[in-house]
Motif scaffolding. Structure first.
Motif, short mmCIF file in Angstrom:
data_model
loop_
_atom_site.label_atom_id
_atom_site.label_comp_id
_atom_site.label_asym_id
_atom_site.label_seq_id
_atom_site.Cartn_x
_atom_site.Cartn_y
_atom_site.Cartn_z
N MET A 1 0.69 -1.46 0.06
CA MET A 1 -0.09 0.22 0.17
C MET A 1 0.72 1.18 -0.22
SD MET A 1 -3.38 -0.30 -0.02
CE MET A 1 -3.91 -1.51 0.42
N ILE A 2 1.96 0.53 0.68
CA ILE A 2 3.12 2.18 0.98
C ILE A 2 3.35 2.22 -0.41
CG2 ILE A 2 5.06 3.04 1.93
CD1 ILE A 2 4.54 1.50 4.91
N ARG A 3 3.82 1.51 -1.45
CA ARG A 3 4.66 1.64 -2.71
C ARG A 3 3.47 2.07 -3.98
NH1 ARG A 3 7.93 0.04 -6.38
NH2 ARG A 3 7.70 -0.76 -8.09
N ALA A 4 2.19 1.93 -3.67
CA ALA A 4 1.32 2.20 -4.70
C ALA A 4 0.97 3.58 -4.24
CB ALA A 4 -0.42 1.13 -3.79
N PHE A 5 0.96 4.11 -2.99
CA PHE A 5 0.67 6.10 -2.52
C PHE A 5 1.92 6.25 -3.17
CE2 PHE A 5 2.14 9.17 0.16
CZ PHE A 5 1.43 10.21 0.01
N PHE A 6 2.87 5.63 -3.08
CA PHE A 6 4.45 6.48 -3.31
C PHE A 6 4.28 6.61 -5.07
CE2 PHE A 6 6.27 6.49 0.42
CZ PHE A 6 6.15 8.41 1.20
N LEU A 7 3.82 5.72 -5.86
CA LEU A 7 3.97 5.97 -7.18
C LEU A 7 2.62 6.76 -7.45
CD1 LEU A 7 4.13 1.70 -8.03
CD2 LEU A 7 5.80 3.13 -8.79
N SER A 8 1.44 6.52 -6.83
CA SER A 8 0.31 7.12 -7.09
C SER A 8 0.72 8.57 -6.77
CB SER A 8 -0.90 7.29 -6.77
OG SER A 8 -1.38 5.89 -6.50
N LEU A 9 1.10 9.60 -6.24
CA LEU A 9 1.58 10.73 -5.76
C LEU A 9 3.03 10.83 -6.95
CD1 LEU A 9 1.58 12.84 -3.78
CD2 LEU A 9 4.23 11.71 -2.68
N ALA A 10 3.94 10.50 -7.29
CA ALA A 10 4.55 10.33 -8.27
C ALA A 10 4.07 10.72 -9.57
CB ALA A 10 5.79 9.17 -8.04
N LEU A 205 -7.81 17.10 -0.98
CA LEU A 205 -7.87 17.79 -1.58
C LEU A 205 -7.67 16.95 -2.91
CD1 LEU A 205 -7.30 21.19 -1.18
CD2 LEU A 205 -9.78 20.33 -0.98
N LEU A 206 -6.69 16.03 -2.42
CA LEU A 206 -5.44 15.22 -3.34
C LEU A 206 -6.54 13.70 -3.48
CD1 LEU A 206 -1.92 16.32 -3.70
CD2 LEU A 206 -4.08 17.17 -4.38
N ALA A 207 -7.15 13.31 -2.18
CA ALA A 207 -7.70 11.50 -1.69
C ALA A 207 -7.82 10.93 -2.62
CB ALA A 207 -7.86 11.87 -0.70
N PRO A 208 -9.06 11.46 -3.31
CA PRO A 208 -9.65 10.49 -4.31
C PRO A 208 -9.13 10.59 -5.64
CG PRO A 208 -11.71 12.84 -3.81
CD PRO A 208 -9.16 13.19 -3.14
N VAL A 209 -8.34 11.42 -6.55
CA VAL A 209 -7.45 11.08 -7.36
C VAL A 209 -6.36 10.07 -6.65
CG1 VAL A 209 -6.04 11.96 -9.04
CG2 VAL A 209 -8.12 13.08 -8.53
N LEU A 210 -5.24 10.68 -5.39
CA LEU A 210 -5.04 9.27 -4.93
C LEU A 210 -4.99 7.96 -4.65
CD1 LEU A 210 -2.94 11.38 -2.52
CD2 LEU A 210 -2.08 10.72 -5.45
N GLY A 211 -6.43 7.91 -4.15
CA GLY A 211 -7.54 6.57 -4.26
C GLY A 211 -7.74 6.04 -4.93
N ALA A 212 -8.22 6.33 -6.26
CA ALA A 212 -8.27 5.79 -7.26
C ALA A 212 -6.80 5.17 -8.13
CB ALA A 212 -9.23 6.63 -8.89
N SER A 213 -6.34 5.67 -8.47
CA SER A 213 -4.53 5.38 -8.78
C SER A 213 -4.38 4.65 -7.75
CB SER A 213 -3.69 6.86 -8.78
OG SER A 213 -2.44 6.29 -9.21
N MET A 214 -4.66 4.73 -6.65
CA MET A 214 -3.73 3.27 -5.94
C MET A 214 -5.04 2.04 -6.39
SD MET A 214 -3.28 5.39 -1.64
CE MET A 214 -3.13 4.31 -1.12
N ALA A 215 -5.25 2.23 -6.47
CA ALA A 215 -6.88 0.95 -6.13
C ALA A 215 -6.31 0.50 -7.61
CB ALA A 215 -8.26 1.29 -6.26
N THR A 216 -5.67 1.07 -8.53
CA THR A 216 -5.61 0.42 -9.92
C THR A 216 -4.05 -0.23 -9.46
OG1 THR A 216 -6.57 2.11 -11.11
CG2 THR A 216 -4.99 1.32 -12.77
N HIS A 217 -3.47 0.55 -8.74
CA HIS A 217 -2.06 -0.30 -8.60
C HIS A 217 -2.61 -1.86 -8.60
CE1 HIS A 217 1.04 2.30 -10.51
NE2 HIS A 217 0.38 3.12 -9.86
N PHE A 218 -3.48 -2.13 -6.90
CA PHE A 218 -3.81 -2.57 -5.88
C PHE A 218 -4.70 -3.73 -6.73
CE2 PHE A 218 -7.91 -4.90 -4.03
CZ PHE A 218 -6.93 -5.03 -3.17
N PHE A 219 -5.60 -3.12 -8.09
CA PHE A 219 -6.40 -4.33 -8.48
C PHE A 219 -4.80 -5.09 -9.42
CE2 PHE A 219 -8.18 -5.79 -12.72
CZ PHE A 219 -9.03 -6.18 -12.42
#
Length: 224
Positions: A1-10, A205-219
């Motif tokens: 989950m941490i990796r997904a967060f940083f990939l999404s942030l980047a 403010l970024l959470a919805p977009v970061l969440g969609a990106s993190m979910a993509t990595h998760f899936f």
């Protein structure tokens, strides 16, 4: 989950994701602004006959308090619903950079389906939190119980909403139901991570977009 967060942030600088971020923030904040204006005019009309010239001040104070409560209780619902409409662009951008094989086999989610999923998400959030509102009030005496319960409930809700944003590109409805059942505990951790972002000023403010990106990595990491 941490990796997904940083990939999404980047990847926030990706033009496709940046467009969704700007558009979704504009729509979300616009919804709250329009609701506030409508509430102020409604209260002013209701109070003018009773309070006269003082109606403006009382209406403004009431609107301010209600807007603060609405932002706390409903920002997540509105923001995720709005991002849900545009989520396919985020998922496609993440797949293009990290999972090109999945991008090639995915089926774009139509605007109508994205809108239906977003509205369904908002309806679930509002309904569940209204049902649990008495519990939230009772837990106020504990000091932290209300915040903890709110976080856990919304993590559970987010776990479905975020997962569906990605799964809808790659599965039919029956397969999505089986996928939800098979990934429940892991998806809850995803939902919890994104729900935590919603309580961090700035990141919320970024959470919805970061969440969609993190979910993509998760899936896709679970599909690998």
């Amino acid at each position: 989950m941490i990796r997904a967060f940083f990939l999404s942030l980047a990847q926030l600088g990706d033009p496709a994701i940046r467009r969704v971020l700007i558009r979704s923030l504009g729509v979300t904040l616009g919804v709250f602004a329009l609701a506030g204006v409508a509430l102020w005019y409604g209260m002013r009309a209701a109070l003018t006959g009773w309070l006269g010239a003082q109606a403006d001040g009382w209406s403004a104070a009431f609107t301010f308090v209600v807007e603060l409560l609405a932002l706390w209780l409903a920002f997540r619902a509105v923001a995720v619903a709005v991002v849900g409409v545009f989520a396919d662009d985020i998922v496609a951008a993440v797949e293009a950079r990290h999972y090109p094989h999945a991008l090639a086999s995915g089926r774009p989610v139509s605007f109508a389906r994205g809108t239906a999923m977003g509205l369904g998400s908002a309806a679930r959030v509002i309904a569940v939190n209204l049902i649990l509102l008495p519990l939230y009030i009772v837990l106020l005496v504990t000091g932290v119980g209300t915040a903890a319960a709110f976080l856990l409930v919304n993590a559970w809700l987010l776990s479905r909403d975020l997962g569906d944003m990605v799964a809808a590109r790659h599965m039919d409805r029956a397969a999505m139901r089986r996928w939800r059942k098979a990934t429940g505990p892991a998806r809850f951790l995803l939902g919890l991570a994104v729900a935590a972002l919603f309580v961090v000023p700035g990141l919320n403010l970024l959470a919805p977009v970061l969440g969609a990106s993190m979910a993509t990595h998760f899936f896709h990491r679970r599909q690998a």
